[in-house]
Enzyme design. Structure first.
Site, PDB file in Angstrom:
ATOM      1  N   GLU A 111     -22.363  -9.070 -88.882  1.00 53.45           N
ATOM      2  CA  GLU A 111     -21.084  -7.901 -88.716  1.00 53.45           C
ATOM      3  C   GLU A 111     -19.372  -8.548 -89.110  1.00 53.45           C
ATOM      4  OE1 GLU A 111     -21.561  -5.598 -85.910  1.00 53.45           O
ATOM      5  OE2 GLU A 111     -23.577  -5.269 -85.038  1.00 53.45           O
ATOM      6  N   CYS A 167      12.012   2.011 -81.772  1.00 53.56           N
ATOM      7  CA  CYS A 167      13.021   1.755 -81.167  1.00 53.56           C
ATOM      8  C   CYS A 167      11.693   1.230 -79.417  1.00 53.56           C
ATOM      9  CB  CYS A 167      13.196   3.442 -80.697  1.00 53.56           C
ATOM     10  SG  CYS A 167      14.435   3.722 -81.958  1.00 53.56           S
TER      11      CYS A 167
HETATM   12  N1  LLP Z   1     -18.952  -5.539 -85.139  1.00 51.80           N
HETATM   13  C1  LLP Z   1     -18.852  -4.842 -84.224  1.00 51.80           C
HETATM   14  C2  LLP Z   1     -18.945  -3.974 -83.608  1.00 51.80           C
HETATM   15  C3  LLP Z   1     -17.014  -5.050 -83.498  1.00 51.80           C
HETATM   16  O1  LLP Z   1     -16.830  -4.288 -82.996  1.00 51.80           O
HETATM   17  C4  LLP Z   1     -16.396  -5.577 -84.742  1.00 51.80           C
HETATM   18  C5  LLP Z   1     -14.923  -5.247 -84.581  1.00 51.80           C
HETATM   19  C6  LLP Z   1     -16.583  -7.087 -85.639  1.00 51.80           C
HETATM   20  C7  LLP Z   1     -17.882  -6.011 -85.693  1.00 51.80           C
HETATM   21  C8  LLP Z   1     -16.041  -7.354 -86.551  1.00 51.80           C
HETATM   22  O2  LLP Z   1     -14.814  -8.433 -85.598  1.00 51.80           O
HETATM   23  P1  LLP Z   1     -14.439  -9.289 -86.236  1.00 51.80           P
HETATM   24  O3  LLP Z   1     -15.144 -10.250 -86.969  1.00 51.80           O
HETATM   25  O4  LLP Z   1     -13.299  -9.303 -87.056  1.00 51.80           O
HETATM   26  O5  LLP Z   1     -14.229 -10.642 -85.607  1.00 51.80           O
HETATM   27  N2  LLP Z   1      -7.696  -5.223 -83.806  1.00 51.80           N
HETATM   28  C9  LLP Z   1      -8.289  -6.780 -83.259  1.00 51.80           C
HETATM   29  C10 LLP Z   1      -9.669  -6.427 -83.587  1.00 51.80           C
HETATM   30  C11 LLP Z   1     -10.470  -6.137 -82.503  1.00 51.80           C
HETATM   31  C12 LLP Z   1     -12.252  -6.049 -83.133  1.00 51.80           C
HETATM   32  C13 LLP Z   1     -13.296  -4.379 -83.129  1.00 51.80           C
HETATM   33  N3  LLP Z   1     -14.337  -5.591 -82.761  1.00 51.80           N
HETATM   34  C14 LLP Z   1      -7.357  -7.899 -83.758  1.00 51.80           C
HETATM   35  O6  LLP Z   1      -6.509  -7.043 -84.176  1.00 51.80           O
HETATM   36  O7  LLP Z   1      -7.303  -8.771 -83.518  1.00 51.80           O
END
Ligand code: LLP
Length: 426
Positions: free
Chosen positions: A284, A356
């Protein structure tokens, strides 16, 4: 700022001292579409997506995490490249289906699925719903029975593996809200196997995001394989092991990395034990595909000395890119026009937005050649969780997004207008 630090990355490189995305000068894009502006490289997105597909064993399902960047044009591109989608809400399911992802390549993770979202997933006949609690399984069973529809489910396990990342994005330790304990997972899968309308097909874990080491993923894969083998010995043969997302990117330019190579190495390592154990593989990834494929282009509005500090006030703020504010995340920022020569003694700036809040910054204490109004800056690695976490806070309009393909440009989201601030109000 030394010339050494003024190095572009991936598909964002200097040509004749002008930062380009592929063949297009970023300054031209700023002129044409205005700032703040998200700019994505089509080639980078496809290269990273292909790195997953090409390296994984045949039959692997690579489900792009829509939450990282859900722009419909980008989703369409990823669907066409052959990826599936990992969705986390009815809204993301809608976006994924709209973009043309094959339903049998969509999985749905998330701790709080609502009845209407479960029904939408069943309407679409997606690959599987990944269950995160006993109550959720009971609700899915009830809905499946009412509909007399066989529903494929996976169970998300919390493997209690600790990872080095920001605490807000670490998800796989037992104090976190995600997944269920291994014992509960086994019991839920037994329950599902005995239910006439449920079909257990997979077991999943997601440790967190922005994880740089491979070892935790290997530990998690081994753990999931162990559980799947245990279930197999009691007669329940699962189809796949889902190792989640979470592969990190290098945000600092002291050692830019070739993103697609990093992906290939990671996939090789993680796929090996799953393939050897004879299970299908699901992944994922979000950030690793899209982060380095995008920059946020912004323009200096004012500069201001204050006490011992120099502020560069730019036209992008925490509403456009929340990561520095929320996670103290480091994003490299480079001038769009390279200023060289020894007469330009660097000045240390805090790059701040117009919002702000004192927490409204894109970078702190960074050296730049002396900045002036209208100077353009590119915030790197902004493709993931950039626009996706943007908001209208402080009455600010969400930025436009463009996709560059070699020397052509496509506007893939218009800049909002003030009318959007009234959307849905009565
Ligand atoms: N699968 C699940 C169940 C997830 O919760 C997430 C990310 C992913 C896959 C994808 O993860 P990645 O490969 O993108 O690391 N807003 C935060 C990141 C939050 C990620 C939430 N879940 C940031 O800007 O670092």
């Amino acid at each position: 700022m030394s010339d050494n630090e003024l190095q572009g990355n991936g598909r964002f490189q200097y040509h004749h001292d002008q930062l380009h995305c592929e063949q297009v000068p970023l300054a031209e894009l700023a002129k044409q579409y205005g700032t703040p502006l998200y700019v994505y490289s089509r080639a980078a997105i496809v290269e990273n997506a292909r790195a997953f597909l090409d390296q994984a064993p045949a039959g692997t399902l690579v489900c792009y995490a829509v939450k990282a960047n859900g722009n419909p044009a980008i989703l369409r591109l990823l669907a066409e490249t052959g990826l599936g989608a990992d969705v986390t809400s009815g809204g993301e399911l809608f976006l994924a289906l709209h973009a043309g992802f094959a339903p049998e390549k969509i999985i749905y993770s998330g701790v709080g699925k609502l009845p209407h979202e479960i029904n939408a997933a069943l309407d679409a006949h997606i690959r599987a719903l990944h269950v995160e609690s006993a109550m959720e399984l009971a609700l899915i069973a009830e809905i499946a029975s009412q509909r007399q529809q066989v529903v494929s489910i996976g169970v998300r396990v919390n493997p209690d593996i600790h990872v080095e990342t920001h605490p807000y994005i670490s998800t796989g330790a037992k104090q976190h809200k995600f997944g269920v304990s291994p014992e509960t997972a086994v019991s839920l899968i037994h329950t599902a196997a005995q239910h006439p309308w449920l079909k257990p097909v997979g077991i999943a874990a997601h440790l967190g995001s922005q994880i740089q080491e491979t070892d935790p993923f290997l530990a998690s894969a081994d753990f999931l394989i162990g559980l799947a083998d245990e279930l197999a010995s009691s007669g329940i043969q699962l189809e796949y092991v889902d190792v989640g997302g979470g592969l990190g990117v290098q945000y600092t330019n002291d050692k830019w990395e070739v993103q697609s190579e990093k992906i290939q190495n990671w996939v090789t390592a993680v796929a090996e034990p799953v393939q050897t154990a004879g299970y299908g593989l699901v992944m994922e990834p979000g950030r690793s595909i899209i982060a380095a494929s995008g920059v946020l282009l912004t323009q200096v509005v004012y500069t201001k000395p204050q006490d011992a500090k120099q502020f560069a006030i730019v036209d992008a703020g925490m509403n456009d890119l929340l990561r520095p504010t929320l996670y103290s995340a480091h994003h490299e920022i480079l001038p769009v026009i390279k200023v060289t020569g020894t007469s330009k003694v660097p000045v240390t700036y805090d790059v701040v937005g117009p919002i702000c809040e004192t927490g409204d910054f894109l970078a702190k204490e960074r050296p730049f050649p002396p900045l002036a109004p209208h100077d353009l800056l590119a915030v790197f690695h902004a493709g993931a969780y950039g626009f996706a976490m943007s908001s209208n806070y402080n009455g600010r309009l969400r930025p436009a997004e463009v996709l560059v393909d070699d020397d052509t440009t496509q506007l893939i989201r218009q800049r909002q207008t003030y009318d959007h601030l009234l959307d849905g109000t009565c």
